[in-house]
Scaffold this motif. Sequence first.
Motif, PDB file in Angstrom:
ATOM      1  N   LEU A 175      10.226   9.114  -4.172  1.00  0.00           N
ATOM      2  CA  LEU A 175       8.955   8.926  -4.893  1.00  0.00           C
ATOM      3  C   LEU A 175       7.781   8.785  -3.910  1.00  0.00           C
ATOM      4  O   LEU A 175       6.940   7.893  -4.040  1.00  0.00           O
ATOM      5  CB  LEU A 175       9.052   7.697  -5.801  1.00  0.00           C
ATOM      6  CG  LEU A 175      10.000   7.846  -6.996  1.00  0.00           C
ATOM      7  CD1 LEU A 175      10.274   6.485  -7.645  1.00  0.00           C
ATOM      8  CD2 LEU A 175       9.434   8.804  -8.043  1.00  0.00           C
ATOM      9  N   LEU A 176       7.749   9.675  -2.945  1.00  0.00           N
ATOM     10  CA  LEU A 176       6.781   9.579  -1.851  1.00  0.00           C
ATOM     11  C   LEU A 176       5.334   9.557  -2.345  1.00  0.00           C
ATOM     12  O   LEU A 176       4.591   8.606  -2.078  1.00  0.00           O
ATOM     13  CB  LEU A 176       6.984  10.747  -0.881  1.00  0.00           C
ATOM     14  CG  LEU A 176       5.974  10.858   0.267  1.00  0.00           C
ATOM     15  CD1 LEU A 176       6.028   9.638   1.168  1.00  0.00           C
ATOM     16  CD2 LEU A 176       6.235  12.120   1.081  1.00  0.00           C
ATOM     17  N   GLN A 177       4.929  10.581  -3.059  1.00  0.00           N
ATOM     18  CA  GLN A 177       3.529  10.668  -3.502  1.00  0.00           C
ATOM     19  C   GLN A 177       3.189   9.555  -4.492  1.00  0.00           C
ATOM     20  O   GLN A 177       2.139   8.916  -4.398  1.00  0.00           O
ATOM     21  CB  GLN A 177       3.250  12.034  -4.140  1.00  0.00           C
ATOM     22  CG  GLN A 177       3.469  13.219  -3.204  1.00  0.00           C
ATOM     23  CD  GLN A 177       2.570  13.184  -1.975  1.00  0.00           C
ATOM     24  OE1 GLN A 177       1.446  12.709  -2.031  1.00  0.00           O
ATOM     25  NE2 GLN A 177       3.071  13.686  -0.850  1.00  0.00           N
TER      26      GLN A 177
ATOM     27  N   ILE B 257       9.809   0.182  -4.810  1.00  0.00           N
ATOM     28  CA  ILE B 257      10.885   1.021  -5.340  1.00  0.00           C
ATOM     29  C   ILE B 257      12.191   0.241  -5.232  1.00  0.00           C
ATOM     30  O   ILE B 257      12.568  -0.201  -4.143  1.00  0.00           O
ATOM     31  CB  ILE B 257      11.014   2.339  -4.548  1.00  0.00           C
ATOM     32  CG1 ILE B 257       9.680   3.079  -4.501  1.00  0.00           C
ATOM     33  CG2 ILE B 257      12.107   3.219  -5.153  1.00  0.00           C
ATOM     34  CD1 ILE B 257       9.636   4.206  -3.474  1.00  0.00           C
ATOM     35  N   SER B 258      12.874   0.078  -6.355  1.00  0.00           N
ATOM     36  CA  SER B 258      14.173  -0.611  -6.345  1.00  0.00           C
ATOM     37  C   SER B 258      15.261   0.347  -6.816  1.00  0.00           C
ATOM     38  O   SER B 258      14.977   1.385  -7.426  1.00  0.00           O
ATOM     39  CB  SER B 258      14.123  -1.862  -7.227  1.00  0.00           C
ATOM     40  OG  SER B 258      13.752  -1.523  -8.543  1.00  0.00           O
TER      41      SER B 258
ATOM     42  N   ILE C 270      10.001   6.865 -12.665  1.00  0.00           N
ATOM     43  CA  ILE C 270      11.310   7.266 -12.155  1.00  0.00           C
ATOM     44  C   ILE C 270      11.216   8.713 -11.660  1.00  0.00           C
ATOM     45  O   ILE C 270      10.335   9.465 -12.089  1.00  0.00           O
ATOM     46  CB  ILE C 270      12.416   7.125 -13.212  1.00  0.00           C
ATOM     47  CG1 ILE C 270      12.100   7.969 -14.455  1.00  0.00           C
ATOM     48  CG2 ILE C 270      12.606   5.655 -13.610  1.00  0.00           C
ATOM     49  CD1 ILE C 270      13.225   7.996 -15.478  1.00  0.00           C
ATOM     50  N   PRO C 271      12.102   9.124 -10.757  1.00  0.00           N
ATOM     51  CA  PRO C 271      12.042  10.493 -10.235  1.00  0.00           C
ATOM     52  C   PRO C 271      12.344  11.526 -11.316  1.00  0.00           C
ATOM     53  O   PRO C 271      13.103  11.256 -12.260  1.00  0.00           O
ATOM     54  CB  PRO C 271      13.139  10.506  -9.156  1.00  0.00           C
ATOM     55  CG  PRO C 271      13.435   9.078  -8.874  1.00  0.00           C
ATOM     56  CD  PRO C 271      13.169   8.338 -10.136  1.00  0.00           C
ATOM     57  N   ASP C 272      11.763  12.703 -11.170  1.00  0.00           N
ATOM     58  CA  ASP C 272      12.085  13.774 -12.106  1.00  0.00           C
ATOM     59  C   ASP C 272      13.360  14.493 -11.657  1.00  0.00           C
ATOM     60  O   ASP C 272      13.906  14.224 -10.579  1.00  0.00           O
ATOM     61  CB  ASP C 272      10.916  14.752 -12.257  1.00  0.00           C
ATOM     62  CG  ASP C 272      10.510  15.426 -10.946  1.00  0.00           C
ATOM     63  OD1 ASP C 272      11.338  15.485 -10.012  1.00  0.00           O
ATOM     64  OD2 ASP C 272       9.356  15.887 -10.854  1.00  0.00           O
ATOM     65  N   ALA C 273      13.831  15.397 -12.491  1.00  0.00           N
ATOM     66  CA  ALA C 273      15.094  16.091 -12.227  1.00  0.00           C
ATOM     67  C   ALA C 273      15.050  16.867 -10.910  1.00  0.00           C
ATOM     68  O   ALA C 273      16.047  16.947 -10.182  1.00  0.00           O
ATOM     69  CB  ALA C 273      15.421  17.029 -13.382  1.00  0.00           C
ATOM     70  N   ALA C 274      13.878  17.422 -10.594  1.00  0.00           N
ATOM     71  CA  ALA C 274      13.755  18.220  -9.372  1.00  0.00           C
ATOM     72  C   ALA C 274      13.964  17.351  -8.132  1.00  0.00           C
ATOM     73  O   ALA C 274      14.649  17.758  -7.183  1.00  0.00           O
ATOM     74  CB  ALA C 274      12.387  18.886  -9.323  1.00  0.00           C
TER      75      ALA C 274
ATOM     76  N   ALA D 119      16.380   5.287  -8.642  1.00  0.00           N
ATOM     77  CA  ALA D 119      15.122   4.659  -8.178  1.00  0.00           C
ATOM     78  C   ALA D 119      14.187   4.334  -9.335  1.00  0.00           C
ATOM     79  O   ALA D 119      14.054   5.074 -10.297  1.00  0.00           O
ATOM     80  CB  ALA D 119      14.421   5.586  -7.189  1.00  0.00           C
ATOM     81  N   LYS D 120      13.542   3.175  -9.224  1.00  0.00           N
ATOM     82  CA  LYS D 120      12.522   2.740 -10.176  1.00  0.00           C
ATOM     83  C   LYS D 120      11.324   2.224  -9.397  1.00  0.00           C
ATOM     84  O   LYS D 120      11.474   1.348  -8.547  1.00  0.00           O
ATOM     85  CB  LYS D 120      13.053   1.631 -11.083  1.00  0.00           C
ATOM     86  CG  LYS D 120      14.147   2.102 -12.032  1.00  0.00           C
ATOM     87  CD  LYS D 120      14.633   0.954 -12.906  1.00  0.00           C
ATOM     88  CE  LYS D 120      15.683   1.434 -13.904  1.00  0.00           C
ATOM     89  NZ  LYS D 120      16.161   0.311 -14.767  1.00  0.00           N
ATOM     90  N   LEU D 121      10.163   2.770  -9.689  1.00  0.00           N
ATOM     91  CA  LEU D 121       8.929   2.366  -9.000  1.00  0.00           C
ATOM     92  C   LEU D 121       8.056   1.564  -9.941  1.00  0.00           C
ATOM     93  O   LEU D 121       7.747   1.989 -11.057  1.00  0.00           O
ATOM     94  CB  LEU D 121       8.173   3.609  -8.522  1.00  0.00           C
ATOM     95  CG  LEU D 121       6.733   3.407  -8.023  1.00  0.00           C
ATOM     96  CD1 LEU D 121       6.689   2.519  -6.782  1.00  0.00           C
ATOM     97  CD2 LEU D 121       6.070   4.754  -7.737  1.00  0.00           C
ATOM     98  N   ARG D 122       7.650   0.368  -9.475  1.00  0.00           N
ATOM     99  CA  ARG D 122       6.711  -0.470 -10.212  1.00  0.00           C
ATOM    100  C   ARG D 122       5.516  -0.764  -9.312  1.00  0.00           C
ATOM    101  O   ARG D 122       5.682  -1.003  -8.108  1.00  0.00           O
ATOM    102  CB  ARG D 122       7.378  -1.773 -10.663  1.00  0.00           C
ATOM    103  CG  ARG D 122       8.521  -1.554 -11.645  1.00  0.00           C
ATOM    104  CD  ARG D 122       9.085  -2.871 -12.172  1.00  0.00           C
ATOM    105  NE  ARG D 122      10.274  -2.649 -12.983  1.00  0.00           N
ATOM    106  CZ  ARG D 122      10.273  -2.346 -14.273  1.00  0.00           C
ATOM    107  NH1 ARG D 122       9.116  -2.236 -14.911  1.00  0.00           N
ATOM    108  NH2 ARG D 122      11.409  -2.157 -14.941  1.00  0.00           N
ATOM    109  N   ILE D 123       4.338  -0.762  -9.918  1.00  0.00           N
ATOM    110  CA  ILE D 123       3.096  -0.976  -9.171  1.00  0.00           C
ATOM    111  C   ILE D 123       2.291  -2.068  -9.864  1.00  0.00           C
ATOM    112  O   ILE D 123       2.183  -2.094 -11.097  1.00  0.00           O
ATOM    113  CB  ILE D 123       2.265   0.319  -9.103  1.00  0.00           C
ATOM    114  CG1 ILE D 123       3.082   1.451  -8.463  1.00  0.00           C
ATOM    115  CG2 ILE D 123       0.963   0.085  -8.326  1.00  0.00           C
ATOM    116  CD1 ILE D 123       2.566   2.834  -8.790  1.00  0.00           C
TER     117      ILE D 123
END
Length: 298
Positions: free
Chosen positions: A8-10, A232-233, A275-279, A290-294
């Motif tokens: 989830l870089l960007q 990211i967890s 969360i990340p997409d399929a790609a 991965a789960k990203l919270r801001i």
Amino acid sequence: MEYHNPVLLQESVDGLNIKPDGVYVDVTFGGGGHSREILRRLGPNGKLFAFDQDEDALANAIDDNRFVLINENFRFIKRFLRFYGAKSVDGILGDLGVSSHQFDVAARGFSTRFDAELDMRMSQKNTLNAYKVVNEYDDANLRRVFYDYGELKNAPALSRTIIEARTNHPIKTTDELKEVLAKYLPEKVRNKVLAQIYQAIRIEVNQEMDVLKEFLEQSLEILKPEGRLSVISYHSLEDRLVKRFMKNGLFEGEPERDFFGNFSVPFRSVGKLIIPDAAEIKLNNRARSAKLRIAEKK
């Protein structure tokens, strides 16, 4: 990025809402993917501090006068930032868990794919390793590790089996551990259960839950008002702590109410769970959980 393909870089760096002249922290440097993206968005007067307790990560240090790499556990974030004269910062990014590099180096003992000595230390400076957990912990502590950190309902049986096996000879390698616990690893769920067992031992060895709590509490202290926290967890134990802390600044219980009966909370949520997409998952299997919270400090 052979060392570690950043997840989830960007999205995670976008979440920091970077100011060109701001001060930022990447608490899980690894291969430096997130740090490089932060530096790309910083101006000449910006500053980035990065933490990584793994000595292997030092080989990836970035030659940039705006960048400082600190070879320490991020539970000491406040202490070391103060040492470098940074009392407050504009944003903090954390990509939790084990790096791809640590999984891929067989000798580290993190991966279920390889036979290796029972180690699982993220920092070679740690005195506690997986061998000590497996061979020296008593029944109560082994049960605690498997139940609390692996969420394994058969924790008592796993503990008894290990203790019985080690009375004959020490359990020295990951393959020996698998052999001892073979009856609890039916083929259909073998990989899932092994992952839970490894996760439990690894979290105990590295004190990951305690480290995460200490880091989150300090992040609240050192973030400036409107400063961002992007985390990211990879498993429910981590995500639960991050979610609760971002919601109300606590790990348990409810926040206090103000005079008007409103809850007083230190963060405001930024967007929804990402969360990340399929790609991305196709390119990087590690991203699948991965789960990203801001969150933004009020």
